[in-house]
Design a protein around this motif. Structure first.
Motif, PDB file in Angstrom:
ATOM      1  N   GLY A  14      -7.302 -25.297  94.831  1.00  0.00           N
ATOM      2  CA  GLY A  14      -7.087 -25.977  96.221  1.00  0.00           C
ATOM      3  C   GLY A  14      -7.880 -24.611  97.135  1.00  0.00           C
ATOM      4  N   ASP A  20     -11.899 -28.741  91.008  1.00  0.00           N
ATOM      5  CA  ASP A  20     -10.538 -29.279  90.593  1.00  0.00           C
ATOM      6  C   ASP A  20     -10.576 -30.666  90.147  1.00  0.00           C
ATOM      7  OD1 ASP A  20      -9.041 -26.997  91.504  1.00  0.00           O
ATOM      8  OD2 ASP A  20      -9.248 -27.495  93.590  1.00  0.00           O
ATOM      9  N   ILE A  24      -7.127 -32.828  89.052  1.00  0.00           N
ATOM     10  CA  ILE A  24      -6.745 -34.004  89.868  1.00  0.00           C
ATOM     11  C   ILE A  24      -6.727 -35.196  88.871  1.00  0.00           C
ATOM     12  CG2 ILE A  24      -7.477 -35.432  91.503  1.00  0.00           C
ATOM     13  CD1 ILE A  24      -8.725 -33.213  93.033  1.00  0.00           C
ATOM     14  N   LEU A  41      -2.193 -33.982  97.176  1.00  0.00           N
ATOM     15  CA  LEU A  41      -2.979 -32.902  97.354  1.00  0.00           C
ATOM     16  C   LEU A  41      -2.286 -32.278  98.546  1.00  0.00           C
ATOM     17  CD1 LEU A  41      -4.638 -34.649  95.598  1.00  0.00           C
ATOM     18  CD2 LEU A  41      -6.845 -33.735  96.954  1.00  0.00           C
ATOM     19  N   PHE A  46      -9.614 -29.128  98.252  1.00  0.00           N
ATOM     20  CA  PHE A  46      -9.604 -29.592  96.789  1.00  0.00           C
ATOM     21  C   PHE A  46     -11.220 -29.835  96.366  1.00  0.00           C
ATOM     22  CE2 PHE A  46      -5.170 -29.429  97.741  1.00  0.00           C
ATOM     23  CZ  PHE A  46      -4.537 -28.744  96.923  1.00  0.00           C
ATOM     24  N   VAL A  61      -3.458 -37.471 100.381  1.00  0.00           N
ATOM     25  CA  VAL A  61      -3.898 -36.339 100.748  1.00  0.00           C
ATOM     26  C   VAL A  61      -3.086 -36.111 101.905  1.00  0.00           C
ATOM     27  CG1 VAL A  61      -6.208 -35.409 101.691  1.00  0.00           C
ATOM     28  CG2 VAL A  61      -6.183 -37.267  99.992  1.00  0.00           C
ATOM     29  N   ALA A  65      -4.109 -30.875 103.832  1.00  0.00           N
ATOM     30  CA  ALA A  65      -5.092 -30.812 102.575  1.00  0.00           C
ATOM     31  C   ALA A  65      -6.715 -31.519 102.879  1.00  0.00           C
ATOM     32  CB  ALA A  65      -4.669 -31.503 101.572  1.00  0.00           C
ATOM     33  N   LEU A  67      -9.981 -33.466 100.513  1.00  0.00           N
ATOM     34  CA  LEU A  67     -10.672 -33.479  99.446  1.00  0.00           C
ATOM     35  C   LEU A  67     -12.213 -33.436  99.349  1.00  0.00           C
ATOM     36  CD1 LEU A  67     -10.525 -34.353  96.231  1.00  0.00           C
ATOM     37  CD2 LEU A  67     -10.679 -36.733  96.962  1.00  0.00           C
TER      38      LEU A  67
END
Length: 453
Positions: A14, A20, A24, A41, A46, A61, A65, A67
């Motif tokens: 992260g 990642d 995940i 997350l 990430f 998420v 966080a 993604l």
């Protein structure tokens, strides 16, 4: 049995640098193996390539966080289906994928970022979509910021029972910046979404006769687009029906607000839109019935030129559309792709004379158009819609041509059972074109007033 699976427990860093993907995916697989739950997350950025979502698993998420799509195209394997437009193979890959899964979701108040500026990689044509769902059911996408996809933001294919709610979609860095795209889906609910993009904000398509597109509900959304706000059709091999749109706003849409195109031999029926407010929308309403196959945008589901299909029972009511000084500009997609200009403005409805549109109602429409166009500056001949299976001129009226309007406010041709009730038009600048044109239509009611000329 656990319900929450923190990806950090699987080695995800992260930190915005470490890839990642594997961590995940392992958390998703473990969650699925134990009956489902939430893969979370939280507290970082990430970086990931393709991840496969599975039944009974929700990817959450959190607000802290992000993604972020891995810029390395090698982290996006094949096997995530394909894009169904014949001319867009570069969008076959995607970041989040699910196939034949049920009870799945992507939720939270965090961000998914497609890292659009990093694609295509050197030596690669691919620009991954953000998410694609194939033959899935009971899908929730909710609460997220979906930003900077390298291609379409979403593609829902042959799926059912779909909820997309409270989304902030911004996809303005690359071509094909669609927001929400549905093809062959049933029972679709879209609400409280803000969508900005370089292509159609929301699309309803029917790429196959086997999967009808029906029972769609769109409400309380905002659309800003270089192309269309809501597009129904173009890809129309099968049927699209039972669509309700209400309480939506459109702002700075450089082509069409509501765009309905039955072009591939199928049917589009039973469409109702009510309570729409539009500011600076080049063509507030565009409706076309024709047939096409060998031009850009054709469906992979076609092998021969189709007979012209059916477009009927469409009602558009309680619409306010108003232009301001912005609409005297020529608008482009990026540097050189012209999308709209003052002579292009206006409501347009057209069909082949032998295949008319049926049962169209426009009720309570207030349209303040920019105007200011001189008729003598436009080409003299305005092409017709032709059945493309037979002999036809080189220039025909179709989806993207002509790129000018014969009338200041509205041009309607070839409609049976047309209702025009409570239409009010006003131009900001003098315009020497006809105010409106109605040709070869059987009119049930006509109430049109031009307030100022």
């Amino acid at each position: 049995m656990r319900d929450i699976y923190d990806v950090r427990a699987y080695g995800a860093a992260g930190d915005g640098v470490t890839v990642d993907t594997r961590a995940i995916q392992q958390a998703i697989d473990d969650c699925f193996a134990h009956g489902g739950g939430y893969v979370v997350l939280s507290g970082g950025t990430f970086v990931s390539g393709t991840i496969i979502l599975k039944s009974n698993v929700y990817l959450q998420v959190n607000p802290s966080a992000m993604l972020l799509a891995n810029p390395d195209i090698r982290d996006y394997p094949d096997g995530t289906h394909y894009n169904r437009y014949v001319n867009e193979q570069e969008m076959d890959k995607c970041l989040i994928y699910a196939e034949d899964a049920f009870n799945i979701g992507i939720t939270g108040q965090g961000e998914i970022n497609g890292n659009a500026e990093q694609f295509p990689n050197e030596g690669s044509i691919y620009r991954p979509m953000m998410m694609r769902f194939l033959r899935c059911s009971h899908i929730h996408v909710q609460g997220l910021r979906l930003h900077n996809s390298a291609a379409w933001t979403t593609a829902f294919l042959d799926s059912r029972n779909i909820w997309c709610q409270d989304l902030d979609i911004r996809n303005d860095r690359r071509y094909n910046g669609d927001g929400l795209d549905y093809d062959g889906c049933q029972n679709v609910f879209v609400s409280n979404c803000s969508i900005l993009g370089t292509d159609d904000n929301l699309c309803l398509q029917a790429g196959s006769k086997d999967y009808p597109m029906k029972n769609v509900h769109i409400s309380n959304c905002r659309f800003t687009s270089i192309c269309a706000g809501i597009r129904i059709g173009l890809k129309s091999v099968g049927s699209i029906s039972n669509v309700a749109i209400h309480n939506c706003s459109f702002e700075n849409v450089w082509r069409e607000g509501i765009k309905i195109e039955c072009t591939e031999g199928g049917s589009i029926t039973d469409i109702a839109a009510q309570g729409l407010v539009m500011r600076n929308v080049t063509r507030p309403v565009f409706i076309l019935l024709n047939n096409r196959f060998d031009k850009i945008g054709s469906s992979t589901g076609l092998s021969i030129m189709p007979e012209i299909g059916v477009l009927e029972r469409v009602m558009l009511a309680d619409i306010i559309a108003a232009d301001d000084e912005e609409m005297y500009k020529t608008h482009y997609r990026f540097a050189d792709d012209v999308m709209g200009c003052p002579s292009f403005n206006g409501i347009r409805v057209d069909a082949c004379e032998s295949h008319p549109i049926r049962e169209l109602t426009l009720r309570n429409v207030s349209y303040t158009c920019a105007g200011g166009v001189q008729k003598e500056e436009l080409p003299a001949a305005y092409p017709k819609v032709w059945d493309m299976r037979g002999a036809h001129p080189e220039q025909v009226s179709e989806n993207y041509y002509p790129d000018w309007s014969r009338a200041t406010f509205m041009d309607i041709r070839h409609v049976e059972h047309l209702v025009l009730d409570g239409l009010r038009f006003r131009a900001l600048r003098p315009d020497t074109r006809n105010s409106y044109l109605i040709e070869n239509c059987s009119i049930i009611k006509e109430d049109i007033a031009e307030l100022v000329r």
